[in-house]
Motif scaffolding. Structure first.
Motif, PDB file in Angstrom:
ATOM      1  N   ALA A  43       0.850  -1.191   0.000  1.00 40.20           N
ATOM      2  CA  ALA A  43       0.000   0.000   0.000  1.00 40.20           C
ATOM      3  C   ALA A  43       0.883   1.239   0.000  1.00 40.20           C
ATOM      4  N   TYR A  44       0.531   2.212  -0.826  1.00 40.85           N
ATOM      5  CA  TYR A  44       1.309   3.450  -0.900  1.00 40.85           C
ATOM      6  C   TYR A  44       0.410   4.590  -1.345  1.00 40.85           C
ATOM      7  N   ALA A  45       0.899   5.804  -1.184  1.00 47.19           N
ATOM      8  CA  ALA A  45       0.165   7.001  -1.617  1.00 47.19           C
ATOM      9  C   ALA A  45       1.128   7.920  -2.342  1.00 47.19           C
ATOM     10  N   LEU A  46       0.694   8.438  -3.499  1.00 49.59           N
ATOM     11  CA  LEU A  46       1.513   9.309  -4.328  1.00 49.59           C
ATOM     12  C   LEU A  46       0.959  10.723  -4.277  1.00 49.59           C
ATOM     13  N   PRO A  47       1.774  11.706  -3.908  1.00 46.81           N
ATOM     14  CA  PRO A  47       1.271  13.079  -3.721  1.00 46.81           C
ATOM     15  C   PRO A  47       0.844  13.735  -5.022  1.00 46.81           C
ATOM     16  N   TYR A  48      -0.162  14.595  -4.900  1.00 47.04           N
ATOM     17  CA  TYR A  48      -0.617  15.418  -6.010  1.00 47.04           C
ATOM     18  C   TYR A  48       0.107  16.765  -6.005  1.00 47.04           C
TER      19      TYR A  48
ATOM     20  N   ARG B 202      -1.473  19.488  -6.463  1.00 49.59           N
ATOM     21  CA  ARG B 202      -2.439  20.346  -5.759  1.00 49.59           C
ATOM     22  C   ARG B 202      -3.553  19.461  -5.241  1.00 49.59           C
ATOM     23  N   PRO B 203      -4.301  19.911  -4.223  1.00 48.65           N
ATOM     24  CA  PRO B 203      -5.454  19.126  -3.773  1.00 48.65           C
ATOM     25  C   PRO B 203      -6.445  18.928  -4.916  1.00 48.65           C
ATOM     26  N   VAL B 204      -6.991  17.723  -5.017  1.00 48.47           N
ATOM     27  CA  VAL B 204      -7.917  17.374  -6.092  1.00 48.47           C
ATOM     28  C   VAL B 204      -9.320  17.227  -5.521  1.00 48.47           C
ATOM     29  N   VAL B 205     -10.272  17.940  -6.124  1.00 45.39           N
ATOM     30  CA  VAL B 205     -11.661  17.899  -5.687  1.00 45.39           C
ATOM     31  C   VAL B 205     -12.440  16.965  -6.605  1.00 45.39           C
ATOM     32  N   TRP B 206     -12.718  15.749  -6.097  1.00 46.74           N
ATOM     33  CA  TRP B 206     -13.610  14.835  -6.794  1.00 46.74           C
ATOM     34  C   TRP B 206     -15.041  15.154  -6.389  1.00 46.74           C
ATOM     35  N   SER B 207     -16.008  14.420  -6.904  1.00 47.51           N
ATOM     36  CA  SER B 207     -17.403  14.692  -6.565  1.00 47.51           C
ATOM     37  C   SER B 207     -17.718  14.339  -5.120  1.00 47.51           C
ATOM     38  N   ASP B 208     -16.926  13.448  -4.521  1.00 46.59           N
ATOM     39  CA  ASP B 208     -17.258  12.937  -3.197  1.00 46.59           C
ATOM     40  C   ASP B 208     -16.133  13.077  -2.175  1.00 46.59           C
ATOM     41  N   ILE B 209     -14.931  13.374  -2.603  1.00 51.77           N
ATOM     42  CA  ILE B 209     -13.801  13.492  -1.688  1.00 51.77           C
ATOM     43  C   ILE B 209     -12.829  14.551  -2.206  1.00 51.77           C
ATOM     44  N   VAL B 210     -11.981  15.028  -1.287  1.00 54.45           N
ATOM     45  CA  VAL B 210     -10.865  15.898  -1.641  1.00 54.45           C
ATOM     46  C   VAL B 210      -9.589  15.182  -1.223  1.00 54.45           C
ATOM     47  N   GLU B 211      -8.620  15.078  -2.143  1.00 49.86           N
ATOM     48  CA  GLU B 211      -7.389  14.336  -1.872  1.00 49.86           C
ATOM     49  C   GLU B 211      -6.154  15.203  -2.082  1.00 49.86           C
ATOM     50  N   GLU B 212      -5.157  14.990  -1.234  1.00 51.62           N
ATOM     51  CA  GLU B 212      -3.841  15.588  -1.447  1.00 51.62           C
ATOM     52  C   GLU B 212      -2.838  14.560  -1.953  1.00 51.62           C
ATOM     53  N   ALA B 213      -3.220  13.288  -1.883  1.00 51.35           N
ATOM     54  CA  ALA B 213      -2.388  12.192  -2.399  1.00 51.35           C
ATOM     55  C   ALA B 213      -3.310  11.070  -2.846  1.00 51.35           C
ATOM     56  N   ALA B 214      -2.822  10.266  -3.779  1.00 50.13           N
ATOM     57  CA  ALA B 214      -3.619   9.173  -4.342  1.00 50.13           C
ATOM     58  C   ALA B 214      -3.190   7.851  -3.704  1.00 50.13           C
ATOM     59  N   PRO B 215      -4.092   7.164  -3.004  1.00 48.39           N
ATOM     60  CA  PRO B 215      -3.741   5.890  -2.357  1.00 48.39           C
ATOM     61  C   PRO B 215      -3.960   4.688  -3.271  1.00 48.39           C
ATOM     62  N   PHE B 216      -3.051   3.724  -3.189  1.00 48.61           N
ATOM     63  CA  PHE B 216      -3.104   2.539  -4.041  1.00 48.61           C
ATOM     64  C   PHE B 216      -2.727   1.292  -3.246  1.00 48.61           C
ATOM     65  N   VAL B 217      -3.159   0.148  -3.783  1.00 48.09           N
ATOM     66  CA  VAL B 217      -2.636  -1.155  -3.355  1.00 48.09           C
ATOM     67  C   VAL B 217      -2.087  -1.861  -4.584  1.00 48.09           C
ATOM     68  N   LEU B 218      -0.902  -2.406  -4.457  1.00 49.03           N
ATOM     69  CA  LEU B 218      -0.233  -3.157  -5.529  1.00 49.03           C
ATOM     70  C   LEU B 218      -0.135  -4.616  -5.116  1.00 49.03           C
TER      71      LEU B 218
ATOM     72  N   TYR C 260      -2.129  10.141 -14.074  1.00 50.53           N
ATOM     73  CA  TYR C 260      -0.816  10.097 -13.431  1.00 50.53           C
ATOM     74  C   TYR C 260      -0.091  11.435 -13.545  1.00 50.53           C
ATOM     75  N   LEU C 261      -0.448  12.249 -14.534  1.00 47.03           N
ATOM     76  CA  LEU C 261       0.195  13.548 -14.702  1.00 47.03           C
ATOM     77  C   LEU C 261      -0.102  14.490 -13.538  1.00 47.03           C
ATOM     78  N   ALA C 262      -1.168  14.218 -12.784  1.00 47.59           N
ATOM     79  CA  ALA C 262      -1.505  15.061 -11.632  1.00 47.59           C
ATOM     80  C   ALA C 262      -0.626  14.757 -10.423  1.00 47.59           C
ATOM     81  N   MET C 263       0.131  13.655 -10.468  1.00 48.55           N
ATOM     82  CA  MET C 263       0.950  13.226  -9.329  1.00 48.55           C
ATOM     83  C   MET C 263       2.393  13.677  -9.510  1.00 48.55           C
ATOM     84  N   THR C 264       3.034  13.974  -8.414  1.00 49.40           N
ATOM     85  CA  THR C 264       4.419  14.444  -8.471  1.00 49.40           C
ATOM     86  C   THR C 264       5.437  13.323  -8.330  1.00 49.40           C
TER      87      THR C 264
END
Length: 361
Positions: free
Chosen positions: A10-15, A17-33, A320-324
């Protein structure tokens, strides 16, 4: 092809800028590999985005489900046919995110075994056209972002996130059109923000503003009301969030859906291929949809996008372009709005495992 070993990360990749989805606001994108290793030595990987409001899982719940339910099942299977493996997974009810992750990892394992990328096996095109999704911000900021991404990457199609109120949505479309010019196609995704009673008026309004397709203007089911919306809308209706399975997709097609958003990061490559077959049989469109992928998930989803015979819209696989930061040793390179796929057989060979550790949750 039998399972010898596995690991979950499990990891999270920073954005940027904060991203406003319809249901959440994120500063990083969480994933499971998930990494699967066969007894013959090949390795396959897959990644899914873990947002509870998108897939009903957290990283912890997904990892537990895979370890307690699906790894024991995989140990009993010959994984050489990913479609057969998926049918075995589907004997377990629900758990779509877990099935998607395992399914995609099995396909990557198959690519490693064949020593050729899936897009070649599926007779796909090396070059894939892409779009960019402009997420919810003020109309002026959305227009500035659209112009910047158009200038940097040459996108000829933009997906505009609606749902900020009809007046704001229309203002945003006009502002983006002014910023990018007339030769860029626009379509609108509302994530079900409006009501069915108002959906047709909304479709007409965004069509008048220049949108070519409307995605999920309201919550809907594959019923006569949905069929009437599709029949009366001046622009095609694209179905995304309200089709939760291959069965749902077929039901929507039967009610007149003009297009489906097929997401390898949501349904898995096996079901996406079957969704494509179902849409093709009805003469309807398919879009390779966005699921918040990092570069790793993007490389996997591009295998499917490359094999779409007549995509209704360019693939939405650019988030992926939104992630740093990324967890791959290379990135998709976008020029003139298109990506050229590498000859690398398996996505597993691209993983930067030090980065996986560095951004671990």
């Amino acid at each position: 092809m039998r399972l010898a070993d596995y690991s979950l990360h499990a990891y999270a990749l920073p954005y940027a800028r904060p991203v406003v989805w319809s249901d959440i606001v994120e500063e990083a994108a969480p994933f499971v590999l998930l990494r699967l290793t066969a007894e013959s030595g090949e390795t396959g990987v897959a990644e899914v985005s873990v947002k509870p409001t998108w897939g009903g899982v957290t990283a912890r719940s997904l990892i537990t489900t895979i370890e307690e339910i699906f790894i024991p099942l995989l140990r009993t299977l010959d994984m050489s046919d990913p479609h057969a493996t998926r049918r075995a997974l589907d004997r377990i009810p629900e758990n779509l995110a877990a099935k998607c992750l395992v399914d995609n990892a099995c396909w990557d394992l198959k690519a490693a075994q064949m020593q050729r990328p899936l897009w070649q096996t599926w007779q796909g095109s090396r070059r894939v056209e892409l779009s960019w999704a402009v997420t919810r911000q003020t109309p002026q900021v959305m227009a500035a972002e659209a112009a910047d991404m158009r200038e940097r990457y040459g996108f000829r199609t933009l997906k505009v996130k609606g749902g900020q109120g009809v007046a704001t949505d229309i203002e945003g479309i006009h502002a983006i059109r002014k910023a990018v010019g007339e030769d860029v196609a626009l379509y609108v995704d509302c994530n079900g923000a409006y009501q069915l009673d108002n959906a047709l008026d909304y479709a007409r309004a965004v069509a008048d503003a220049g949108a070519r397709v409307i995605e999920d203007p309201c919550p809907f089911s594959p019923d006569p009301a949905f069929a009437a919306l599709c029949a009366d809308s001046p622009i095609p209706v694209l179905v995304d969030f309200y089709a939760w399975s291959l069965r749902d997709a077929r039901l929507f097609l039967a009610q007149g859906a003009q297009a489906l958003s097929a997401k390898p990061g949501r349904f898995g490559l096996s079901d996406c291929r079957l969704m494509q077959d179902a849409a093709d049989a009805e003469g309807r469109g398919v879009v390779a949809g966005l699921m918040g992928e990092s570069a790793l998930g993007t490389f996997a989803a591009l295998q499917f996008a490359a094999a779409l015979r007549q995509p209704m819209l360019p693939a939405e696989l650019t988030w992926y372009l939104a992630m740093t930061e990324q967890v791959t040793s290379e990135l998709p390179v976008i020029e003139n709005g298109c990506v050229t796929l590498p000859d690398t057989s398996s996505v597993a060979s691209m993983v930067d495992w030090d980065a996986v550790k560095r951004f671990a949750l």
